[in-house]
Scaffold this motif. Sequence first.
Motif, PDB file in Angstrom:
ATOM      1  N   VAL A  45      31.270  -4.982  30.636  1.00  0.00           N
ATOM      2  CA  VAL A  45      31.964  -5.172  31.749  1.00  0.00           C
ATOM      3  C   VAL A  45      32.663  -6.638  32.070  1.00  0.00           C
ATOM      4  CG1 VAL A  45      31.980  -4.968  34.380  1.00  0.00           C
ATOM      5  CG2 VAL A  45      30.852  -3.645  32.962  1.00  0.00           C
ATOM      6  N   ARG A  46      31.581  -7.804  31.570  1.00  0.00           N
ATOM      7  CA  ARG A  46      32.268  -9.003  31.954  1.00  0.00           C
ATOM      8  C   ARG A  46      33.345  -9.326  30.904  1.00  0.00           C
ATOM      9  NH1 ARG A  46      27.940 -11.599  30.939  1.00  0.00           N
ATOM     10  NH2 ARG A  46      28.743 -12.098  28.510  1.00  0.00           N
ATOM     11  N   SER A  47      33.265  -8.637  29.693  1.00  0.00           N
ATOM     12  CA  SER A  47      34.374  -8.793  28.432  1.00  0.00           C
ATOM     13  C   SER A  47      35.524  -8.226  29.016  1.00  0.00           C
ATOM     14  CB  SER A  47      33.863  -8.212  27.105  1.00  0.00           C
ATOM     15  OG  SER A  47      34.722  -8.592  26.441  1.00  0.00           O
ATOM     16  N   LEU A  48      35.605  -7.043  29.536  1.00  0.00           N
ATOM     17  CA  LEU A  48      36.612  -6.192  29.862  1.00  0.00           C
ATOM     18  C   LEU A  48      37.452  -6.847  31.144  1.00  0.00           C
ATOM     19  CD1 LEU A  48      35.008  -2.837  29.872  1.00  0.00           C
ATOM     20  CD2 LEU A  48      37.081  -3.592  28.544  1.00  0.00           C
ATOM     21  N   CYS A  49      36.676  -7.376  31.891  1.00  0.00           N
ATOM     22  CA  CYS A  49      37.366  -8.283  33.106  1.00  0.00           C
ATOM     23  C   CYS A  49      38.095  -9.242  32.525  1.00  0.00           C
ATOM     24  CB  CYS A  49      36.283  -8.595  34.402  1.00  0.00           C
ATOM     25  SG  CYS A  49      35.724  -7.120  35.209  1.00  0.00           S
ATOM     26  N   GLU A  50      37.317 -10.303  31.545  1.00  0.00           N
ATOM     27  CA  GLU A  50      37.985 -11.213  31.116  1.00  0.00           C
ATOM     28  C   GLU A  50      39.234 -10.954  30.290  1.00  0.00           C
ATOM     29  OE1 GLU A  50      34.865 -13.183  29.074  1.00  0.00           O
ATOM     30  OE2 GLU A  50      34.099 -13.880  30.893  1.00  0.00           O
ATOM     31  N   GLU A  51      39.188  -9.782  29.406  1.00  0.00           N
ATOM     32  CA  GLU A  51      40.226  -9.457  28.546  1.00  0.00           C
ATOM     33  C   GLU A  51      41.587  -9.089  29.420  1.00  0.00           C
ATOM     34  OE1 GLU A  51      41.142  -5.943  25.377  1.00  0.00           O
ATOM     35  OE2 GLU A  51      39.008  -6.134  26.170  1.00  0.00           O
ATOM     36  N   HIS A  52      41.214  -8.435  30.342  1.00  0.00           N
ATOM     37  CA  HIS A  52      42.470  -7.925  31.236  1.00  0.00           C
ATOM     38  C   HIS A  52      42.644  -8.574  32.552  1.00  0.00           C
ATOM     39  CE1 HIS A  52      42.563  -4.533  28.474  1.00  0.00           C
ATOM     40  NE2 HIS A  52      41.077  -4.229  28.846  1.00  0.00           N
ATOM     41  N   GLY A  53      42.244  -9.748  32.527  1.00  0.00           N
ATOM     42  CA  GLY A  53      42.274 -10.872  33.651  1.00  0.00           C
ATOM     43  C   GLY A  53      41.966 -10.262  35.182  1.00  0.00           C
ATOM     44  N   LEU A  54      40.927  -9.590  35.306  1.00  0.00           N
ATOM     45  CA  LEU A  54      40.496  -8.922  36.211  1.00  0.00           C
ATOM     46  C   LEU A  54      39.249  -9.831  36.948  1.00  0.00           C
ATOM     47  CD1 LEU A  54      40.842  -5.366  35.159  1.00  0.00           C
ATOM     48  CD2 LEU A  54      42.226  -6.350  36.639  1.00  0.00           C
ATOM     49  N   THR A  55      38.841  -9.609  38.190  1.00  0.00           N
ATOM     50  CA  THR A  55      37.712  -9.872  38.899  1.00  0.00           C
ATOM     51  C   THR A  55      37.025  -8.687  39.358  1.00  0.00           C
ATOM     52  OG1 THR A  55      38.927 -10.566  40.803  1.00  0.00           O
ATOM     53  CG2 THR A  55      38.665 -12.347  39.360  1.00  0.00           C
ATOM     54  N   PHE A  56      35.976  -8.765  39.550  1.00  0.00           N
ATOM     55  CA  PHE A  56      35.116  -7.676  40.019  1.00  0.00           C
ATOM     56  C   PHE A  56      34.735  -7.905  41.478  1.00  0.00           C
ATOM     57  CE2 PHE A  56      31.990  -4.105  40.096  1.00  0.00           C
ATOM     58  CZ  PHE A  56      32.386  -3.562  38.774  1.00  0.00           C
ATOM     59  N   ALA A  57      35.200  -6.914  42.481  1.00  0.00           N
ATOM     60  CA  ALA A  57      35.163  -7.170  43.971  1.00  0.00           C
ATOM     61  C   ALA A  57      33.640  -6.872  44.463  1.00  0.00           C
ATOM     62  CB  ALA A  57      36.084  -6.306  44.768  1.00  0.00           C
ATOM     63  N   GLN A  58      32.966  -5.725  44.339  1.00  0.00           N
ATOM     64  CA  GLN A  58      31.970  -5.123  44.737  1.00  0.00           C
ATOM     65  C   GLN A  58      31.375  -4.099  43.858  1.00  0.00           C
ATOM     66  OE1 GLN A  58      30.766  -2.360  46.812  1.00  0.00           O
ATOM     67  NE2 GLN A  58      32.349  -1.381  46.325  1.00  0.00           N
ATOM     68  N   MET A  59      30.024  -4.000  43.974  1.00  0.00           N
ATOM     69  CA  MET A  59      29.187  -3.047  43.511  1.00  0.00           C
ATOM     70  C   MET A  59      28.185  -2.642  44.213  1.00  0.00           C
ATOM     71  SD  MET A  59      27.352  -5.131  40.194  1.00  0.00           S
ATOM     72  CE  MET A  59      25.709  -4.091  40.622  1.00  0.00           C
ATOM     73  N   ALA A  60      27.388  -1.468  43.968  1.00  0.00           N
ATOM     74  CA  ALA A  60      26.097  -1.095  44.861  1.00  0.00           C
ATOM     75  C   ALA A  60      24.981  -1.628  44.046  1.00  0.00           C
ATOM     76  CB  ALA A  60      25.952   0.224  45.148  1.00  0.00           C
ATOM     77  N   LEU A  61      23.838  -1.991  44.356  1.00  0.00           N
ATOM     78  CA  LEU A  61      22.556  -1.874  44.076  1.00  0.00           C
ATOM     79  C   LEU A  61      22.039  -0.534  43.463  1.00  0.00           C
ATOM     80  CD1 LEU A  61      20.675  -4.205  46.544  1.00  0.00           C
ATOM     81  CD2 LEU A  61      21.821  -4.998  44.406  1.00  0.00           C
ATOM     82  N   PRO A  62      21.353  -0.482  42.426  1.00  0.00           N
ATOM     83  CA  PRO A  62      20.992   0.757  41.941  1.00  0.00           C
ATOM     84  C   PRO A  62      20.327   1.677  43.060  1.00  0.00           C
ATOM     85  CG  PRO A  62      19.959  -0.747  40.506  1.00  0.00           C
ATOM     86  CD  PRO A  62      20.730  -1.505  41.781  1.00  0.00           C
ATOM     87  N   ALA A  63      20.915   3.016  43.084  1.00  0.00           N
ATOM     88  CA  ALA A  63      20.806   3.889  44.197  1.00  0.00           C
ATOM     89  C   ALA A  63      19.452   4.818  44.238  1.00  0.00           C
ATOM     90  CB  ALA A  63      22.153   4.607  44.341  1.00  0.00           C
ATOM     91  N   GLY A  64      18.840   4.649  43.207  1.00  0.00           N
ATOM     92  CA  GLY A  64      17.651   5.685  43.062  1.00  0.00           C
ATOM     93  C   GLY A  64      17.714   6.683  42.279  1.00  0.00           C
ATOM     94  N   ASP A  65      17.035   7.709  42.242  1.00  0.00           N
ATOM     95  CA  ASP A  65      16.930   8.718  41.474  1.00  0.00           C
ATOM     96  C   ASP A  65      17.968   9.926  41.981  1.00  0.00           C
ATOM     97  OD1 ASP A  65      16.397  10.986  39.701  1.00  0.00           O
ATOM     98  OD2 ASP A  65      14.401  10.765  39.881  1.00  0.00           O
ATOM     99  N   ALA A  66      18.976   9.933  41.078  1.00  0.00           N
ATOM    100  CA  ALA A  66      20.239  10.843  41.601  1.00  0.00           C
ATOM    101  C   ALA A  66      19.819  12.407  41.472  1.00  0.00           C
ATOM    102  CB  ALA A  66      21.463  10.687  40.725  1.00  0.00           C
ATOM    103  N   SER A  67      18.767  12.644  40.617  1.00  0.00           N
ATOM    104  CA  SER A  67      18.381  13.984  40.297  1.00  0.00           C
ATOM    105  C   SER A  67      17.473  14.490  41.505  1.00  0.00           C
ATOM    106  CB  SER A  67      17.467  14.186  39.168  1.00  0.00           C
ATOM    107  OG  SER A  67      16.198  13.555  39.075  1.00  0.00           O
TER     108      SER A  67
END
Length: 258
Positions: A45-67
């Motif tokens: 993800v870091r490489s893709l952001c650097e390659e395309h000139g993007l910054t990452f705004a926000q993400m969630a902490l792991p949300a538990g067991d989806a199942s």
Amino acid sequence: MIRYSAHLGYLFAEMPLEKRFAAARQAGFIEVEHPSPYGLPAERVRSLCEEHGLTFAQMALPAGDASRGEKGIACLPGRELDFEASVRKGLDYAMQIGSRFVHVMSGVLPNDMNREEVWPTYLRNVESACKAAEAARMSVLIEPIGAATLANYMMDDPYLALQAIEEIGAPNLSMLFDAFHAANAGIDPVAFVQEHHGRIAHVHIADHPGRHEPGTGTIDFGGLFEALDAANYAGSIGLEYMPAATTEAGLGWRNSFQ
């Protein structure tokens, strides 16, 4: 200037996540976000952001067991150790990709408990996440998600988020305000921003009803953006909507708001 963030969970969803970064940059975005990018290694993800000139705004902490239908675990008594582990994992990932914020999902109320019973657990967990994030020089978000979108989600009201932010009192804790969720709950997004903009650090938009592009429903986005501008809002606006057709075909609305 309005700064838009492409929500890669919703936009360009017709292609694999790894390819959405290039598509976002080609469409003119310089920021992206995703609630759960963990399917890709952080270094990728870091490489893709650097390659395309993007910054990452926000993400969630792991949300538990989806199942098991888990949508976060912060409010769940007895899951404190799991929550601590999710904070460590999420912050490590966020730091590696350069995410500006991490979002703590409250979780769905247990069948045998009400909000008042889980509230102390939720406050303690969010406070501990804020302390860990502060050590990592990162900020934390609370996003209210209404009952019409996610049944029995504990943090289901913007005013409840304000209460939590006030009670926790952490300097690095703010609200992720979603205009669609607000309108879906009968709350005027413009009026809410005018009154409570000081607690808002990130914004999501989708029109209501339908959750499609601005201009397809009834939300006054001109008024919303004017309210954010009047408040000297310095954050970005995440496009968390379902394109009515393809993502590219629906992006023309941006020309109306510069």
